[in-house]
Design a protein around this motif. Structure first.
Motif, PDB file in Angstrom:
ATOM      1  N   ALA A  18       2.019  14.209  12.660  1.00 47.94           N
ATOM      2  CA  ALA A  18       2.142  13.816  10.583  1.00 47.94           C
ATOM      3  C   ALA A  18       2.618  11.906  10.544  1.00 47.94           C
ATOM      4  O   ALA A  18       2.189  11.554  10.179  1.00 47.94           O
ATOM      5  CB  ALA A  18       4.201  14.193  10.316  1.00 47.94           C
ATOM      6  N   LEU A  19       2.441  11.710  11.905  1.00 48.51           N
ATOM      7  CA  LEU A  19       2.530   9.914  11.996  1.00 48.51           C
ATOM      8  C   LEU A  19       1.158   9.810  11.805  1.00 48.51           C
ATOM      9  O   LEU A  19       0.750   8.958  11.234  1.00 48.51           O
ATOM     10  CB  LEU A  19       2.875  10.115  13.660  1.00 48.51           C
ATOM     11  N   VAL A  20       0.384  10.778  12.134  1.00 45.93           N
ATOM     12  CA  VAL A  20      -1.462   9.889  11.598  1.00 45.93           C
ATOM     13  C   VAL A  20      -1.263   9.272  10.485  1.00 45.93           C
ATOM     14  O   VAL A  20      -2.220   8.732   9.771  1.00 45.93           O
ATOM     15  CB  VAL A  20      -1.989  10.727  12.016  1.00 45.93           C
ATOM     16  N   ALA A  21      -0.723  10.354   9.408  1.00 43.70           N
ATOM     17  CA  ALA A  21      -0.473  10.872   7.856  1.00 43.70           C
ATOM     18  C   ALA A  21      -0.453   9.460   7.583  1.00 43.70           C
ATOM     19  O   ALA A  21      -0.545   8.777   6.071  1.00 43.70           O
ATOM     20  CB  ALA A  21      -0.520  12.222   7.194  1.00 43.70           C
ATOM     21  N   LYS A  22       0.964   8.829   8.106  1.00 42.55           N
ATOM     22  CA  LYS A  22       1.808   7.811   7.273  1.00 42.55           C
ATOM     23  C   LYS A  22       0.956   6.291   7.974  1.00 42.55           C
ATOM     24  O   LYS A  22       1.227   5.707   6.975  1.00 42.55           O
ATOM     25  CB  LYS A  22       3.003   8.148   8.161  1.00 42.55           C
ATOM     26  N   VAL A  23       0.369   6.704   9.579  1.00 47.74           N
ATOM     27  CA  VAL A  23      -0.691   5.649   9.831  1.00 47.74           C
ATOM     28  C   VAL A  23      -1.106   5.249   8.062  1.00 47.74           C
ATOM     29  O   VAL A  23      -1.807   4.450   8.217  1.00 47.74           O
ATOM     30  CB  VAL A  23      -0.857   5.527  11.164  1.00 47.74           C
ATOM     31  N   ARG A  24      -1.765   6.599   8.408  1.00 48.26           N
ATOM     32  CA  ARG A  24      -3.717   6.239   7.151  1.00 48.26           C
ATOM     33  C   ARG A  24      -2.967   6.163   5.669  1.00 48.26           C
ATOM     34  O   ARG A  24      -3.973   5.627   4.999  1.00 48.26           O
ATOM     35  CB  ARG A  24      -3.932   7.883   7.561  1.00 48.26           C
ATOM     36  N   ALA A  25      -1.406   6.047   5.670  1.00 48.43           N
ATOM     37  CA  ALA A  25      -1.207   6.213   4.491  1.00 48.43           C
ATOM     38  C   ALA A  25      -0.766   4.989   3.877  1.00 48.43           C
ATOM     39  O   ALA A  25      -0.914   4.179   2.571  1.00 48.43           O
ATOM     40  CB  ALA A  25      -0.510   7.155   3.685  1.00 48.43           C
ATOM     41  N   VAL A  26      -0.920   4.018   4.948  1.00 50.05           N
ATOM     42  CA  VAL A  26      -0.239   2.743   4.766  1.00 50.05           C
ATOM     43  C   VAL A  26      -0.521   1.187   3.818  1.00 50.05           C
ATOM     44  O   VAL A  26      -2.324   1.419   4.317  1.00 50.05           O
ATOM     45  CB  VAL A  26       0.276   2.033   6.323  1.00 50.05           C
ATOM     46  N   THR A  27      -0.274   0.953   3.022  1.00 49.70           N
ATOM     47  CA  THR A  27      -1.962  -0.049   2.232  1.00 49.70           C
ATOM     48  C   THR A  27      -2.158  -1.137   3.166  1.00 49.70           C
ATOM     49  O   THR A  27      -1.397  -2.020   4.211  1.00 49.70           O
ATOM     50  CB  THR A  27      -0.808  -0.726   1.659  1.00 49.70           C
ATOM     51  N   PRO A  28      -4.208  -0.900   3.763  1.00 44.06           N
ATOM     52  CA  PRO A  28      -4.228  -1.795   4.307  1.00 44.06           C
ATOM     53  C   PRO A  28      -4.330  -3.146   3.548  1.00 44.06           C
ATOM     54  O   PRO A  28      -4.420  -3.444   2.873  1.00 44.06           O
ATOM     55  CB  PRO A  28      -5.472  -1.468   4.310  1.00 44.06           C
ATOM     56  N   PRO A  29      -5.357  -4.731   4.669  1.00 47.35           N
ATOM     57  CA  PRO A  29      -5.175  -5.622   3.974  1.00 47.35           C
ATOM     58  C   PRO A  29      -6.580  -5.698   3.177  1.00 47.35           C
ATOM     59  O   PRO A  29      -6.973  -4.455   2.973  1.00 47.35           O
ATOM     60  CB  PRO A  29      -5.596  -6.395   5.119  1.00 47.35           C
ATOM     61  N   ALA A  30      -6.067  -6.399   1.719  1.00 45.80           N
ATOM     62  CA  ALA A  30      -7.027  -6.439   0.876  1.00 45.80           C
ATOM     63  C   ALA A  30      -8.455  -6.496   1.157  1.00 45.80           C
ATOM     64  O   ALA A  30      -8.672  -7.361   2.212  1.00 45.80           O
ATOM     65  CB  ALA A  30      -6.717  -7.388   0.030  1.00 45.80           C
ATOM     66  N   GLY A  31      -9.370  -5.518   1.082  1.00 46.79           N
ATOM     67  CA  GLY A  31     -10.868  -5.670   0.842  1.00 46.79           C
ATOM     68  C   GLY A  31     -10.675  -4.801   2.214  1.00 46.79           C
ATOM     69  O   GLY A  31     -11.981  -4.656   2.187  1.00 46.79           O
ATOM     70  N   SER A  32     -10.460  -4.679   2.587  1.00 47.00           N
ATOM     71  CA  SER A  32     -10.515  -3.701   4.280  1.00 47.00           C
ATOM     72  C   SER A  32     -10.620  -2.356   4.404  1.00 47.00           C
ATOM     73  O   SER A  32      -9.476  -1.726   3.347  1.00 47.00           O
ATOM     74  CB  SER A  32      -9.524  -4.437   5.275  1.00 47.00           C
ATOM     75  N   GLN A  33     -10.854  -1.297   5.268  1.00 47.61           N
ATOM     76  CA  GLN A  33     -11.366  -0.026   4.954  1.00 47.61           C
ATOM     77  C   GLN A  33     -10.698   0.374   6.315  1.00 47.61           C
ATOM     78  O   GLN A  33     -11.383   0.998   7.122  1.00 47.61           O
ATOM     79  CB  GLN A  33     -12.432   0.480   4.445  1.00 47.61           C
ATOM     80  N   PRO A  34      -9.487   0.498   6.573  1.00 48.64           N
ATOM     81  CA  PRO A  34      -9.214   0.463   7.977  1.00 48.64           C
ATOM     82  C   PRO A  34      -9.810   1.599   8.982  1.00 48.64           C
ATOM     83  O   PRO A  34      -9.764   3.213   7.546  1.00 48.64           O
ATOM     84  CB  PRO A  34      -7.630   0.806   8.789  1.00 48.64           C
TER      85      PRO A  34
END
Length: 763
Positions: free
Chosen positions: A517-533
């Protein structure tokens, strides 16, 4: 086609055997190099986010941490002068290794996260270079050099152990070979003993082993070829040898039994070969097609662990079938009546077949005097007289066995699949128990574009605030519990002008529901503008693997169902038989998977078998499903072929089923038991998912051969009656033109003359 094969075997038998001998020798020489072509791993989808993250980290940061050296002070603490000096010496030597990058240690960074809570152990992190196979080989050399007492300036001050993915892969690769050798050392002698008991003749018993030898040698040769052109998992050796041994014996057993039966009926050797190839040979061809179709469904999955089993599995089925259809008739033609040589004291005379078509028999109900009513015939008669009373208890037991599937969960392999005394597993356990957060279970985030300091700090702070996160490490510092620490010596390696890497260390149990579940939460965090983590790491790979396999599983099941339906229709000319077979096979497979869940996930029998309970390994479960389904259809074809042969000769439905099972039941049960032995031998393996595969496949075979073929099939045939042979008119016309049946052309013609008039349904 089959008639021409028989004539070729009769006229050119010795030439065929010479060519086969040369071919086996060449395949043996080729197959000797198979292990050098195989790879470890293969459980991840190369197109998944976690796999792409790993590739970016490899390209821009020298790779993820996949080797963790656990360094323990033999006396005192790792900060003591002797231990510290030896630790510095160890790190210096590791940095000079050409196959290691990103070497980070406690003695350089003084990071408390790299030291155990009691101060007696410290970590050295590194990346072993290369692909899965190269990593495994490189890790093996490094472990041989550095693990154990470290011979530094203060000899005996440190003990070194190794963990992480590279160390686990090295131990896993070595254990696969050991398990294979042990399993075959058990399976082959037991198989020979059982063949002697079944046939009662030394020569007849050796014939199936000859075909099994061709299949096994051929399987290693094809693994060498496949490994030279594509990725093939090293565990494929276990499947191909077990499948090659089992199917080679199965198919040869069917051919030899039919040949001896024809000889016992008074046929000449040449006629016995012709009849054997045109009947049992057709069955072998259709059986191989159904098994190959089930294994070919594995090719839809992107993980090369599964795809390699698809390629290798189809190949070994084809090799076993070709060996049976070409070499076995030639052997039988050369041996003739000597096939019964070396008869053992307990052997009985061979069962004899019907001597004339059913339409020519006495309609009073008397059996042909040449027919001997065996146990399977009596069982089928009992079931068909009382289908509800006999079938419902069996069905209830199978559904009860399937009930643990309601709580099934899935995972991917980690160090827990290894025995408890494996070095990499012991290190992984120590890391979880003695350190704050497992570096091996970290989520690795990579951003492949430039990111300024402020947005990166904000992103890392938000990640650190997620429940279950112990700390976040970035080039801008370490973040934990709402606080941040300035960048340390290791932080510089996490940032580049064109990319950033962030490590999210969790306090959660690796691969648990919370960790996923943490994986999904990490992927849902808004990244720095213009980046695709891209988020990678072991837990992310598990989530991606489940999504990948789960998304393609319906396609694989649909392909298996469709190809099986078409093949069985072509074989029987009925649309009801394929549906009945699919339903009954589904029930038996559900029971098998339920029992495996009860054992390997819920932990029952873990003490006896010596494994650690954990979620069902998803790729291996899918593999076991495809293997078991294909082998179930193998026995479906064995039984249905004889029933259809008798039906085509004019027997009514009940008589065809009873006498068909009477003739084939012993062969099917013997073949199933022999094949199950090949798989059960892997129950002694020390890798838990190989135990599951072996025990599950063997159990599925026995359930199918005994419960399904012995009880559920005759019960279903009794309830279906003549409608079991139903097909719409246009499909019947299609089958008459393109379909193939078990009986050869001469019997088809006979059946046309003597068969009773068909009803309106075309039966």
């Amino acid at each position: 086609m089959f008639e021409r094969l028989a004539e070729l075997a009769i006229r050119r038998s010795r030439l065929i055997l010479v060519v086969a001998t040369v071919a086996v020798a060449l395949m043996a020489a080729l197959g000797a190099g198979a292990f050098g072509k195989l790879r470890g791993g293969g459980f991840d989808d190369p197109a998944s986010q976690s796999s792409r993250a790993a590739r970016v980290i490899d390209a821009k940061f020298g790779g993820e941490t996949n080797l963790i050296l656990l360094v323990r002070a033999t006396e005192g603490r790792v900060d003591d002068p002797a231990a510290a000096r030896d630790g510095a010496s160890l790190v210096d030597r590791l940095k000079k290794e050409k196959n290691l990058t990103n070497v980070v240690s406690y003695w350089e960074t003084n990071s408390p996260d790299l030291r155990s809570r009691d101060g007696r152990e410290a970590m050295v992190l590194a990346h072993v270079t290369g692909d899965d196979t190269t990593q495994r080989d490189n890790a093996k050399e490094l472990l041989a050099t550095y693990t154990g007492p470290y011979t530094g300036p203060y000899k005996g001050a440190l003990e070194v152990g190794a963990g992480g993915g590279a160390a686990v892969g090295s131990d896993l690769g070595a254990q696969v070979v050991d398990d294979l050798i042990l399993a075959e050392a058990i399976a082959i002698p037991l198989t020979l003993i059982l063949l002697l008991l079944i046939f009662g003749s030394v020569v007849a018993a050796l014939l199936p082993l000859a075909i099994a030898t061709i299949a096994i040698v051929g399987s290693f040769a094809q693994l060498f070829v496949l490994g030279s052109v594509t990725d093939v998992a090293d565990t494929a050796t276990n499947l191909t040898t077990a499948l090659g041994l089992g199917l080679g014996i199965d198919y040869a057993l069917l051919m030899v039994s039919r040949f001896r039966e024809q000889l016992a009926a008074g046929s000449s050797v040449d006629d016995a070969v012709r009849r054997t190839v045109s009947t049992a040979g057709r069955t072998v061809a259709f059986s191989a097609a159904t098994v190959a179709a089930a294994l070919a469904a594995l090719l839809v999955f992107p993980q090369y662990f599964l795809r390699s089993f698809g390629f290798a599995g189809v190949g070994v089925v084809v090799i076993a079938a070709v060996g049976t259809l070409f070499v076995m008739p030639a052997l039988l033609a050369v041996l003739g009546h000597r096939v019964n040589s070396g008869r053992l004291p307990w052997a009985k005379s061979s069962a004899k077949p019907y001597a004339k078509p059913y339409a020519e028999k006495d309609r009073s109900g008397d059996r042909d005097p040449l027919y001997r009513d065996p146990l399977w015939g009596r069982l089928a008669r009992t079931v068909m007289r009382r289908p509800g009373v006999t079938a419902l208890p069996v069905l209830a037991v199978l559904l009860l066995a399937a009930s643990p599937l309601l709580g099934i969960t899935f995972g991917t392999p980690d160090e827990r699949v290894l025995p408890e005394d494996a070095g990499s597993r012991q290190v992984s356990t120590a890391l979880r128990e003695n350190f704050d957060g497992s570096e091996d279970a970290a989520l690795n985030i990579v951003i492949g574009t430039p990111v300024s300091k402020a947005p990166l700090e904000s992103y890392a702070t938000e990640l650190a605030a997620l429940p279950g996160v112990a700390r976040v490490e970035a080039s801008t510092g370490t973040y934990a519990g709402g606080t941040s620490a300035p960048p340390g010596p290791a932080s510089a390696a996490l940032g580049r002008p064109d990319a950033q890497r962030i490590s999210v260390i969790s306090s959660l149990e690796p691969k648990s529901d919370a960790a996923q579940a943490l994986v999904a939460k990490v992927r849902a965090v808004t990244p720095p503008a213009g980046s695709q983590p891209l988020v990678g790491g072991n837990d992310a790979a598990l989530v991606d693997s489940k999504d990948s396999i789960g998304g393609r599983l319906p396609i694989a099941v649909a392909l298996i169902t469709l190809t099986t339906f078409v093949l069985l229709f072509l074989f029987t000319g009925s649309v009801v038989h394929p549906l009945r077979a699919l339903v009954l096979n589904g029930i038996s497979l559900a029971a098998t998977l339920g029992v495996m869940t009860w054992i390997f996930q819920d932990g029952h029998l873990s003490g006896l078998l010596g494994f650690t309970p954990q979620p069902m390994e998803m790729a291996m479960t899918v593999l076991m499903f495809c293997i078991a389904f294909g082998l179930s259809m193998d026995y479906e074809v064995f039984v249905t072929s004889r029933i259809k042969e008798l039906h085509d000769l004019g027997a009514d439905n009940e008589t065809a089923v009873i006498d068909g099972l009477g003739h084939t039941g012993r062969i099917v049960s013997a073949a199933a038991f022999l094949l199950a032995v090949s798989f059960f031998a892997f129950g002694v393996a020390k890798i838990s998912f190989m135990q599951m595969f072996g025990l599950g496949s063997g159990l599925a075979i026995l359930i199918d051969a005994i419960a399904v073929r012995g009880v559920l099939v005759p019960a279903a045939m009794r309830l279906l009656g003549r409608s079991a042979w139903y097909a719409p008119g246009f499909l019947r016309t299609f089958h008459n033109r393109f379909g193939l049946s078990e009986s050869g052309p001469e019997h088809t013609a006979a059946a046309t003359v003597v068969a009773p008039a068909k009803d309106a349904a075309g039966v």
